[in-house]
Design a protein around this motif. Structure first.
Motif, short mmCIF file in Angstrom:
data_model
loop_
_atom_site.label_atom_id
_atom_site.label_comp_id
_atom_site.label_asym_id
_atom_site.label_seq_id
_atom_site.Cartn_x
_atom_site.Cartn_y
_atom_site.Cartn_z
N TRP A 158 0.77 -1.42 0.06
CA TRP A 158 0.00 -0.12 0.09
C TRP A 158 1.00 1.21 0.08
N LEU A 159 1.92 1.23 0.76
CA LEU A 159 2.72 2.60 0.75
C LEU A 159 3.33 2.72 -0.63
N TYR A 160 3.66 1.71 -1.15
CA TYR A 160 4.40 2.03 -2.79
C TYR A 160 3.14 2.59 -3.61
N TYR A 161 1.84 2.17 -3.40
CA TYR A 161 0.78 2.46 -4.28
C TYR A 161 0.69 4.10 -3.78
N ALA A 162 0.73 4.44 -2.56
CA ALA A 162 0.35 5.72 -2.11
C ALA A 162 1.38 6.57 -2.94
N LEU A 163 2.65 6.25 -2.59
CA LEU A 163 3.92 6.99 -3.16
C LEU A 163 3.78 7.14 -4.75
N THR A 164 3.29 6.13 -5.60
CA THR A 164 3.09 6.31 -6.89
C THR A 164 2.13 7.16 -6.97
N PHE A 165 0.84 7.01 -6.56
CA PHE A 165 -0.21 8.03 -6.68
C PHE A 165 0.05 9.28 -6.67
N MET A 166 0.92 9.68 -5.57
CA MET A 166 1.30 11.06 -5.27
C MET A 166 2.09 11.73 -6.31
N GLY A 167 3.21 10.57 -6.77
CA GLY A 167 4.03 10.99 -7.88
C GLY A 167 3.53 11.25 -8.95
N GLY A 168 2.45 10.52 -9.35
CA GLY A 168 1.66 10.89 -10.70
C GLY A 168 1.20 12.24 -10.43
N ALA A 169 0.61 12.49 -9.45
CA ALA A 169 -0.09 14.07 -9.34
C ALA A 169 1.12 15.23 -9.25
N ARG A 170 2.04 14.83 -8.57
CA ARG A 170 3.22 15.95 -8.55
C ARG A 170 3.81 15.95 -10.13
N ARG A 171 3.88 14.86 -10.87
CA ARG A 171 4.36 15.19 -12.25
C ARG A 171 3.67 15.74 -13.06
N GLN A 172 2.27 15.75 -12.76
CA GLN A 172 1.64 16.75 -13.78
C GLN A 172 1.58 18.17 -13.70
N ILE A 173 1.92 18.45 -12.35
CA ILE A 173 2.29 20.12 -12.16
C ILE A 173 3.46 20.34 -12.94
N PHE A 174 4.48 19.70 -12.97
CA PHE A 174 5.76 19.96 -13.76
C PHE A 174 5.51 19.84 -15.16
N THR A 175 4.98 18.73 -15.51
CA THR A 175 5.13 18.34 -17.06
C THR A 175 4.22 19.17 -17.68
N VAL A 176 2.90 19.52 -17.38
CA VAL A 176 1.92 20.22 -17.92
C VAL A 176 2.17 21.82 -17.76
N PHE A 177 2.26 22.06 -16.40
CA PHE A 177 2.02 23.44 -16.12
C PHE A 177 3.20 24.14 -15.92
N ILE B 237 14.05 6.98 -8.81
CA ILE B 237 14.71 5.58 -8.54
C ILE B 237 14.47 4.96 -7.54
N ALA B 238 14.40 5.84 -6.18
CA ALA B 238 14.11 5.18 -5.06
C ALA B 238 12.89 4.68 -4.73
N MET B 239 11.87 5.07 -5.45
CA MET B 239 10.81 4.50 -5.35
C MET B 239 10.67 3.32 -5.78
N LYS B 240 11.41 2.80 -7.12
CA LYS B 240 11.34 1.52 -7.82
C LYS B 240 12.09 0.78 -6.91
N THR B 241 13.34 1.04 -6.39
CA THR B 241 13.97 0.12 -5.68
C THR B 241 13.58 -0.18 -4.48
N TYR B 242 12.65 0.53 -3.90
CA TYR B 242 11.94 0.30 -2.58
C TYR B 242 11.03 -1.07 -2.98
N PHE B 243 10.29 -0.83 -4.15
CA PHE B 243 9.40 -1.99 -4.25
C PHE B 243 9.99 -3.03 -4.92
N GLN B 244 11.07 -2.85 -5.72
CA GLN B 244 12.01 -4.17 -5.92
C GLN B 244 12.30 -5.04 -4.55
N LYS B 245 12.77 -4.26 -3.52
CA LYS B 245 13.14 -4.99 -2.17
C LYS B 245 11.99 -5.50 -1.32
#
Length: 439
Positions: A246-265, A350-358
């Protein structure tokens, strides 16, 4: 030219009383060409290795995507007359394939992950190449969707294969190298646009076409030069949602929201408010690419040393400051500096991905990669269109909300364990108290 899958045991009977050839080589610390090494991670011969394949695929993707991203805002504003409303709709359309990335697991019922990565690169190249030949609002929406299908399926397969093919102790450093090669390809794309746009008075359709064809050419080279590598562990061919992730899912969700602020606006801010032309945006992206090429391998190694919790904490503290400054920036040079700093933080993901890998069951990596991309894009489908309307009223409000998102991500980062593993996925401050038996 067809290559046998790397990882297929070599034929032959070992001499009587002696070890199998692969065993003898493994005892000597080497790997028989075409055999699966002891840790289950496939290996190629010479430069034809899984890591090299991942790096070249990253370059192929960036050759077209970086050019598309460089031109996208100027094409939308100057050729199509887009405002924040239309750009928000276009970006929401771009994120629909990301939201549907979980469907990749069903495509894997009929093709292997490496093959799907190749098919995805083909879609990306074709979508980018066709963009300039459909200079209408709906034409741009259509080519954006085709390009995005390729981009998001490729990214899903790239994440899955990286986590399967790269050993845990070297995964962060390996992902840093992949990012660096992708950044070099970005530099090539941005550099050509920066130099040639004004010099040769290029048109949007010409640059889009060249960028898309370059990706297809590199894809052709991959098909001829590399074998089909086996995945490290057979992957489950069904959707996987586990409570312990669940924590990986939550970090991923928030990462997607944050990414839109940068990539779009953030990019739209540079064009709409500060009047950046195509070659100026290319120059800004050149700086971003240079930083990524030089720093991404170092960031990957740094994450391996300090751990995911510290790395993510640094990222989100920095993003809070960046978004707060974005909200009130009035100087074009300061805005450009913020854009570069903001982009540099992407490597820390990258840290989010390696966290999930572990923490993951190895057989969950492919299905969870698709699910994670869908979770990442839940916010991405909604935010561009909704925030495009907020932008019309107050651009500052968009970035202030982004700062709030970074605060939520920071709270989540602080409960990542210092040493994550299966069974140690979350470090809640009250966990030990609740787990202690009553006296």
């Amino acid at each position: 030219m067809t290559h046998p899958p790397v990882g297929t045991p070599t034929a032959g009977t070992p001499p009587s009383g002696g070890p199998a050839p692969s065993t003898a080589y493994q005892e000597a610390g080497a790997t028989v060409p075409g055999s699966r090494p002891p840790n289950g991670i496939p290996s190629g011969t010479g430069w034809r290795s899984p890591l090299m394949l991942l790096m070249i695929m990253a370059a192929a993707m960036q050759l077209s995507f970086a050019a598309w991203w460089n031109l996208m805002n100027n094409f939308a504003v100057h050729e199509l007359g887009f405002t924040g409303r239309e750009i928000g709709i276009q970006q929401s359309i771009r994120e629909i394939p990301g939201f549907l990335a979980f469907t990749a697991i069903y495509v894997l019922l009929v093709m292997r992950e490496q093959t799907l990565a190749y098919v995805s690169l083909a879609f990306l190249g074709i979508g980018v190449a066709a963009t300039g030949y459909f200079p209408t609002t709906w034409g741009f929406y259509l080519t954006t969707f085709v390009m995005s299908v390729g981009f998001h399926y490729y990214e899903t397969m790239n994440q899955s294969l990286s986590l399967q093919w790269l050993p845990k102790e070297k995964a962060a450093a390996g992902m840093g190298k992949i990012l660096a090669v992708g950044a070099f390809a970005q530099l090539v794309a941005y550099g050509i646009i920066f130099i040639a746009w004004k010099t040769f008075e290029l048109h949007f359709s010409t640059v889009f076409l060249i960028a898309g064809v370059l990706t297809l050419v590199v894809l052709g080279f991959l098909l001829v030069a590399f074998p089909q590598f086996r995945e490290g562990v057979p992957q489950r061919k069904k959707l996987v949602l586990r409570r312990r992730y669940w924590l990986y899912y939550a970090l991923t969700f928030m990462g997607g929201a944050r990414r839109q602020i940068f990539t779009v606006f953030a990019g739209f801010l540079m064009v709409e408010r500060f009047g950046y032309d195509v070659h100026e945006v290319a120059g800004l992206f050149l700086i971003n690419g240079t930083f990524n090429m030089l720093l991404a391998p170092k960031i990957g190694s740094w994450i391996g040393k300090v751990g995911e919790k510290t790395a993510l904490t640094v990222e989100y503290v920095g993003l809070i400051g960046v978004f707060l400054t974005y909200a009130f920036v009035t100087n074009a040079h300061l805005a450009a500096a913020l854009y570069v700093v903001d982009h540099a933080f992407f490597a820390v993901a990258i840290a989010m991905k390696t966290y999930f890998q572990k923490i993951a069951d190895p057989a969950d990596i492919a299905p969870t990669a698709g699910v994670a991309f869908t979770i990442n894009h839940i916010a991405a489908v909604v935010i561009p269109a909704a925030f495009g309307l907020i932008w019309l009223v107050s651009p500052a409000a968009v970035f202030l909300i982004g700062a709030g998102m970074a605060c939520v991500s920071l709270i989540l980062a602080r409960i990542v364990p210092d040493d994550p593993s299966e069974g140690n996925e979350v470090a809640l401050p009250f966990r030990k108290v609740l787990a202690s038996p009553a006296e």
